[in-house]
Each structure stands twice: as C-alpha cells, then as structure tokens.
Design a protein around this motif. Structure first.
Motif, PDB file in Angstrom:
ATOM      1  N   HIS A 204       0.839  -1.198   0.000  1.00 56.99           N
ATOM      2  CA  HIS A 204       0.000   0.000   0.000  1.00 56.99           C
ATOM      3  C   HIS A 204       0.877   1.252   0.000  1.00 56.99           C
ATOM      4  O   HIS A 204       2.043   1.216   0.387  1.00 56.99           O
ATOM      5  CB  HIS A 204      -0.968  -0.017   1.175  1.00 56.99           C
ATOM      6  CG  HIS A 204      -2.171  -0.868   0.908  1.00 56.99           C
ATOM      7  ND1 HIS A 204      -3.374  -0.352   0.481  1.00 56.99           N
ATOM      8  CD2 HIS A 204      -2.345  -2.211   0.970  1.00 56.99           C
ATOM      9  CE1 HIS A 204      -4.241  -1.336   0.307  1.00 56.99           C
ATOM     10  NE2 HIS A 204      -3.633  -2.482   0.603  1.00 56.99           N
ATOM     11  N   ASP A 205       0.278   2.367  -0.404  1.00 59.37           N
ATOM     12  CA  ASP A 205       1.048   3.564  -0.727  1.00 59.37           C
ATOM     13  C   ASP A 205       0.929   4.662   0.320  1.00 59.37           C
ATOM     14  O   ASP A 205       1.048   5.847  -0.006  1.00 59.37           O
ATOM     15  CB  ASP A 205       0.598   4.102  -2.095  1.00 59.37           C
ATOM     16  CG  ASP A 205       1.711   4.826  -2.832  1.00 59.37           C
ATOM     17  OD1 ASP A 205       2.875   4.436  -2.672  1.00 59.37           O
ATOM     18  OD2 ASP A 205       1.409   5.781  -3.571  1.00 59.37           O
ATOM     19  N   VAL A 211       5.296   1.182  -4.901  1.00 60.02           N
ATOM     20  CA  VAL A 211       6.021   0.680  -6.076  1.00 60.02           C
ATOM     21  C   VAL A 211       7.460   0.342  -5.703  1.00 60.02           C
ATOM     22  O   VAL A 211       7.985  -0.715  -6.075  1.00 60.02           O
ATOM     23  CB  VAL A 211       5.966   1.699  -7.227  1.00 60.02           C
ATOM     24  CG1 VAL A 211       6.916   1.297  -8.357  1.00 60.02           C
ATOM     25  CG2 VAL A 211       4.541   1.809  -7.768  1.00 60.02           C
ATOM     26  N   CYS A 227      -1.049  -5.727  -7.479  1.00 62.56           N
ATOM     27  CA  CYS A 227      -1.089  -4.311  -7.820  1.00 62.56           C
ATOM     28  C   CYS A 227      -2.430  -3.972  -8.460  1.00 62.56           C
ATOM     29  O   CYS A 227      -3.267  -4.847  -8.677  1.00 62.56           O
ATOM     30  CB  CYS A 227       0.063  -3.969  -8.772  1.00 62.56           C
ATOM     31  SG  CYS A 227       0.328  -5.190 -10.093  1.00 62.56           S
ATOM     32  N   GLY A 231      -2.993   2.520  -9.645  1.00 65.47           N
ATOM     33  CA  GLY A 231      -2.706   2.563  -8.210  1.00 65.47           C
ATOM     34  C   GLY A 231      -3.934   2.726  -7.338  1.00 65.47           C
ATOM     35  O   GLY A 231      -3.826   3.167  -6.189  1.00 65.47           O
ATOM     36  N   GLY A 237      -4.029   4.103  -1.697  1.00 65.85           N
ATOM     37  CA  GLY A 237      -3.980   3.243  -2.870  1.00 65.85           C
ATOM     38  C   GLY A 237      -2.948   2.128  -2.768  1.00 65.85           C
ATOM     39  O   GLY A 237      -2.268   1.946  -1.764  1.00 65.85           O
ATOM     40  N   ASN A 238      -2.852   1.371  -3.862  1.00 64.86           N
ATOM     41  CA  ASN A 238      -1.942   0.235  -3.979  1.00 64.86           C
ATOM     42  C   ASN A 238      -0.788   0.576  -4.918  1.00 64.86           C
ATOM     43  O   ASN A 238      -0.769   1.635  -5.536  1.00 64.86           O
ATOM     44  CB  ASN A 238      -2.678  -0.986  -4.536  1.00 64.86           C
ATOM     45  CG  ASN A 238      -3.622  -1.608  -3.536  1.00 64.86           C
ATOM     46  OD1 ASN A 238      -4.504  -0.946  -2.991  1.00 64.86           O
ATOM     47  ND2 ASN A 238      -3.445  -2.880  -3.268  1.00 64.86           N
ATOM     48  N   ALA A 239       0.120  -0.364  -5.065  1.00 66.77           N
ATOM     49  CA  ALA A 239       1.189  -0.214  -6.057  1.00 66.77           C
ATOM     50  C   ALA A 239       0.559  -0.192  -7.446  1.00 66.77           C
ATOM     51  O   ALA A 239      -0.323  -0.991  -7.751  1.00 66.77           O
ATOM     52  CB  ALA A 239       2.174  -1.365  -5.931  1.00 66.77           C
ATOM     53  N   ALA A 240       1.018   0.734  -8.290  1.00 66.85           N
ATOM     54  CA  ALA A 240       0.479   0.874  -9.640  1.00 66.85           C
ATOM     55  C   ALA A 240       1.136  -0.139 -10.577  1.00 66.85           C
ATOM     56  O   ALA A 240       2.358  -0.151 -10.730  1.00 66.85           O
ATOM     57  CB  ALA A 240       0.718   2.288 -10.157  1.00 66.85           C
ATOM     58  N   GLU A 243       3.517   1.139 -13.404  1.00 61.45           N
ATOM     59  CA  GLU A 243       4.833   1.610 -12.975  1.00 61.45           C
ATOM     60  C   GLU A 243       5.770   0.436 -12.679  1.00 61.45           C
ATOM     61  O   GLU A 243       6.955   0.464 -13.024  1.00 61.45           O
ATOM     62  CB  GLU A 243       4.690   2.512 -11.758  1.00 61.45           C
ATOM     63  CG  GLU A 243       3.899   3.788 -12.049  1.00 61.45           C
ATOM     64  CD  GLU A 243       3.720   4.665 -10.815  1.00 61.45           C
ATOM     65  OE1 GLU A 243       4.562   4.589  -9.895  1.00 61.45           O
ATOM     66  OE2 GLU A 243       2.737   5.425 -10.766  1.00 61.45           O
ATOM     67  N   LYS A 285       1.004  11.848 -13.520  1.00 67.40           N
ATOM     68  CA  LYS A 285       1.138  10.451 -13.123  1.00 67.40           C
ATOM     69  C   LYS A 285       2.140   9.747 -14.033  1.00 67.40           C
ATOM     70  O   LYS A 285       2.108   9.907 -15.251  1.00 67.40           O
ATOM     71  CB  LYS A 285      -0.233   9.771 -13.218  1.00 67.40           C
ATOM     72  CG  LYS A 285      -0.232   8.250 -13.197  1.00 67.40           C
ATOM     73  CD  LYS A 285      -0.073   7.728 -11.791  1.00 67.40           C
ATOM     74  CE  LYS A 285      -0.316   6.232 -11.754  1.00 67.40           C
ATOM     75  NZ  LYS A 285       0.663   5.457 -12.522  1.00 67.40           N
TER      76      LYS A 285
END
Length: 521
Positions: A204-205, A211, A227, A231, A237-240, A243, A285
């Motif tokens: 999680h971000d 990432v 992921c 994201g 959010g989560n890892a995109a 990316e 982004k």
C-alpha cells in the motif's frame, strides 16, 4: 534467463475499495476482459462473501475470463471459503485467496486471538480450502509489522497444508524498501519448502513507497506482485501495475526479470478504469498521465527532436500511445466504426454496438472529427448503462448574470419501474405504452443547479449532490464534455457520467445516470 514475475491484479477487489468507487457487474466484466487482454496472470475478482452483488460479480468474471487465473478473496472462515468457491469454481483456473492478520496489534485488537489460535486457524482453513482446488494463496495480513519468527511459522504452516502462493503484504504501507527486501530474503532462508510456492507481495502507498517496496521485493526473490491499474485502492492506494511492469521492462540490467504483460495495452486499460471508476488520472502520473510524454522546456524539446532517448526512457508506443491518432467523422459508416472499435480493443454485442454507433453519429454531426478519446468516452458511457427508469427527452434553460436561472425538463419514465417512485409534474402519454412523458420546471443558483432541481422535482427523490466535475475530453470549442457526479442517498454513494458537446446536456445525463443507479442497483 530472465526470472518470470507473475502479475496479480486486484483492481476489482482492493481497487474498488477506493473511497467513492462503486462498479456494477457490467463495468467489472469490461475491466476484467481488458485485464485478460493486457496479459494479467491472476485477476482477483472480488470478495464473494462480502455481499450478494460481489458474489454475482465474481461468478460473472470467473465464467467470462478465458486466459487469466481468477481469484476470490476469503477470510479463514469455512463459510467464506464455501461461498468463494461457489463464485469462482467455473473459472478456467480458479484460485482461493485466504487471509488472516498476523501482527500483534491486529491479533490483539481486531481478531482478539492468540498467536496459537491464528496458527491453528491458518492450518485448518488452508487444508479445508485445498479440498476445493489445488491453487491456494495464503496472505499474512500486516506481515511487515509481524514478528519475523511468528511470520515464518505461519508461512511454513500454510505451505505444509498445500498453499501454492504465500503473500507478504505491507498492508498499511509502513515498511521501507531496504527493510522489505530483507524480509523477503529472510523468509526464503527460514521457511522450509518455500521453493514450492510463489512469494507474493502486496504493498500500500500510505508513505508513497508501494512501487519501490514491490520492486525491492522482486530484487530479493519475490515471484508475484499484487497491484492495481492507476494505483487504485484503500486509503492512499496500492502499487500501480503500470509503474512496476515498465520499471522491470526498462531496467533489465537490474531486475533480469520479465512479465507476461502486453504493455501496449496500458493506456487503453488506464483510461477504461479511470472512466468507469470515476477517478481521474493526475496529468503528472508516471507512465499513463497526460503529461508523461509532454515536453515543455525548449531545451527538452530540442533534445527530443534530435533524439527521443535524450528525455524519453520509454517510448509512447510501448504503452499504447501513437503519434498519429485515427479520427472518424460524420461520413464514416457503421462498418468503419465497428472495425475501428476492434482495433482499439473493444468487443461489443449488437445492442451495445447499436447504441454506441447512434451516439457516435450524434456527436459526429456536431464535430468536424471524432477522436479515439471521444470514442472511448462513448463506449465507456454505454458500458456504464443501467436499466433506464428515467430517460432525458428534452430540456430548456434560461440563465444570465442578472436573472434567476430557470430550467424546464421533460423525461420519459418507464411505467414498469414506477413502483415506489412518485412522479410530479405534467404527465402525458407517449407512443410507447410502457412510458409516460413528464415535464417539470424549477429555478436554481445557475443553469446546472436549476437543471438538477427540475430533475429532482420530476423524480421526487431526496438526494445530496456530493461531487460534480467537468472535463473536456478533447480540445477545441466543439470538444466533448464529460460530467461526473457523485450522489448520496440513504448513506450510499452513486456515481453518474454523461457526455455531450453541450455541457448542460452532459450534466443532465450524468445526474439521471446516477438516479437510475439508485433505483436499479
């Protein structure tokens, strides 16, 4: 030989937990099909035990997807596992994804269980799930705040009972890349038989490190990354996915790894998810932002014109952007429109194609050219359709800086859906015996407010407009305007979209789209 990294997409599960996002089944199916086209190894379709709607959505995705593994999340509870299996069992390759928290803080305050309880439940529930299918993933929730020695025990027990994948989530985005890499390496060194299972990571971000943490895990032996597109996810959010994948692809000297992802589908996928979820992608982004391949500085422009690699480490074409955008106009026929949709990656059934083509012709009559972005907006708008209890027929707005704005709206209302819906205004019969035409007028603080007030009076529905946004999909004075609204009723939020070259028409269609969801979802 490059190490194969599996991509586990949780846009439809964790991504839908983004505040304000509420996808219906048709929207989830369209995203799932695009993820399959993208080359995702595992699609987490949802949490079937959480609601009847999620159960239906997981089942629909499981039946529709032909290439990717389809996973369903469940707690270490027999009923959850039973429901998850019923939802996902028709998938070409079904997976049950079982999780339980393992950190001291979660065990004490959330689960109110001892470590021995958690260990025993992990063993019994992985064993129970194994009777349904061989593909079992186990997640130790809040793994990065779990005592390492206990984490090794839990992971060991899951593998002993037949888990084929063990997930080590950074559930609250707490850890740093160097710490996470060491944790992944230590699990390999301290868990017997770890080579029998994929080591997965789910980051999680919260601190902006999702990432980076995921990539650090890959560098230290992780073989699966969880992921989401753009994201999306809980909190920050989560890892995109875009990316992570593009970093692995761009730096083979560091990772010596590969994925099955068709990166040319990233732009298409990002726009689809953004449009259906109602979450705009920031222009800055990485990878899929509007400015990712835009050069403003004169020095940069000169360098790129001389040699693209001076300021572009990846090419626009590698993520699905093209230098020459194909445009269609009002003279284009149905065959050309359908062919172009296929080239863009859309497959629509005949009714959906008919509706999309009709909308295309309406817009083409108002614009000189219709771009790919226009077409994506048209198709996404049709995907988001729900049964139409309320249909906009016509409207008229009078407004000015020194007058009170007034709006008159006429809507067709389906008789079959009028139960429980009180209709106000002037009611007239129509040629269609299933519909009535209703007209009402209202004033407001500006033309949009007046328009929405008239619609409210027609439907006699008490709602709160919590969000209104307008963006131009393309450039020029004849640009398509896309309006997004979020409406709250009885504590639930409903998202509506509308597109038109007329901003007021876009607004009316978006608001009515949201009201239709209220009465039909």
């Amino acid at each position: 030989m490059p190490k194969a990294i599996k991509i586990f997409d949780t846009t439809l599960r964790d991504g839908e937990q983004t505040p304000g996002v509420n996808l219906n089944i048709s929207e989830k199916l369209e995203i799932a099909r695009q993820l399959d086209r993208l080359g995702v190894d595992i699609i987490e379709a949802g949490f079937a035990a959480s609601s009847p709607g999620d159960f239906q959505a997981v089942g629909a995705v499981a039946s529709a997807i032909k290439n990717s593994t389809v996973a369903c999340l469940c707690r270490t509870v027999q009923d959850d596992i039973d429901i998850a299996w019923e939802a996902v069992k028709h998938a070409v390759d079904p997976r049950l994804h079982i999780f339980i928290a393992t950190s001291d803080i979660h065990m004490k305050y959330k689960l109110k269980m001892t470590p021995d309880d958690v260990l025993q439940l992990t063993q019994s529930m992985v064993r129970y799930a194994k009777k349904y299918c061989s593909n079992i993933e186990f997640s130790a929730e809040d793994a990065t705040r779990t005592r390492p020695e206990f984490l090794y025990k839990v992971v060991q027990s899951a593998i002993n009972e037949g888990a084929t994948c063990v997930n080590i989530p950074d559930t609250v985005g707490y850890t740093l890349p160097s710490e996470y890499g060491k944790l992944i390496k230590s699990i390999q060194q301290n868990v017997t038989g770890i080579e029998k299972a994929d080591i997965s990571v789910h980051c999680h971000d919260d601190l902006g490190l999702a990432v980076s943490n995921s990539l650090a895990a890959v560098m230290n032996g992780a073989t699966q990354v969880e992921c989401t597109i753009n994201g999306l996810g809980e909190r920050a959010g989560n890892a995109a996915m875009e990316e992570i994948v593009m970093t692995i692809k761009t730096r083979p000297d560091i990772f010596n790894a590969s994925t099955n992802i068709d990166t040319t589908q990233f732009t298409r996928t990002s726009r689809l998810v953004s449009g259906l979820a109602g979450i705009s992608v920031p222009p800055n982004k990485a990878i899929v932002g509007a400015n990712a391949f835009t050069h403003e500085s004169g020095i940069h422009q000169h360098g790129v014109l001389s040699e693209k690699s001076t300021y572009e480490i990846i090419t626009p074409e590698s993520i699905g952007l093209t230098a020459n955008k194909i445009s269609l106009g009002k003279l284009s026929g149905r065959a050309a429109f359908e062919h172009h949709l296929v080239e863009m990656g859309y497959t629509l059934d005949k009714p959906a194609l008919d509706r999309a083509f009709d909308k295309f012709k309406q817009i083409a009559d108002k614009k000189k050219t219709v771009t790919d972005e226009d077409i994506e907006a048209i198709v996404n708008d049709k995907i988001s359709d729900v049964p139409k209890t309320f249909i906009l027929d016509s409207f008229q707005v009078n407004s000015g800086n020194n007058m009170i704005s007034t709006a008159t709206v006429s809507m067709k209302i389906n008789r079959k859906d009028m139960k429980g819906t009180h209709v106000r205004g002037n009611v007239m019969e129509t040629e269609n015996s299933d519909e009535v035409l209703v007209t009402e007028a209202a004033t407001g603080d500006g033309p949009v407010d007046a328009l929405f007030n008239a619609i409210d009076r027609l439907c006699d529905m008490k709602t709160n407009l919590s969000q209104y946004s307008l963006k131009a999909i393309t450039g020029g004075t004849d640009a398509l305007g896309e309006v997004s609204v979020k409406v709250e009723k009885d504590g639930k939020f409903y998202f509506g979209r509308g597109i038109s070259t007329d901003i007021l028409e876009s607004s009316a269609r978006a608001y009515i789209n949201a009201l239709n969801k209220i009465v039909n979802i």
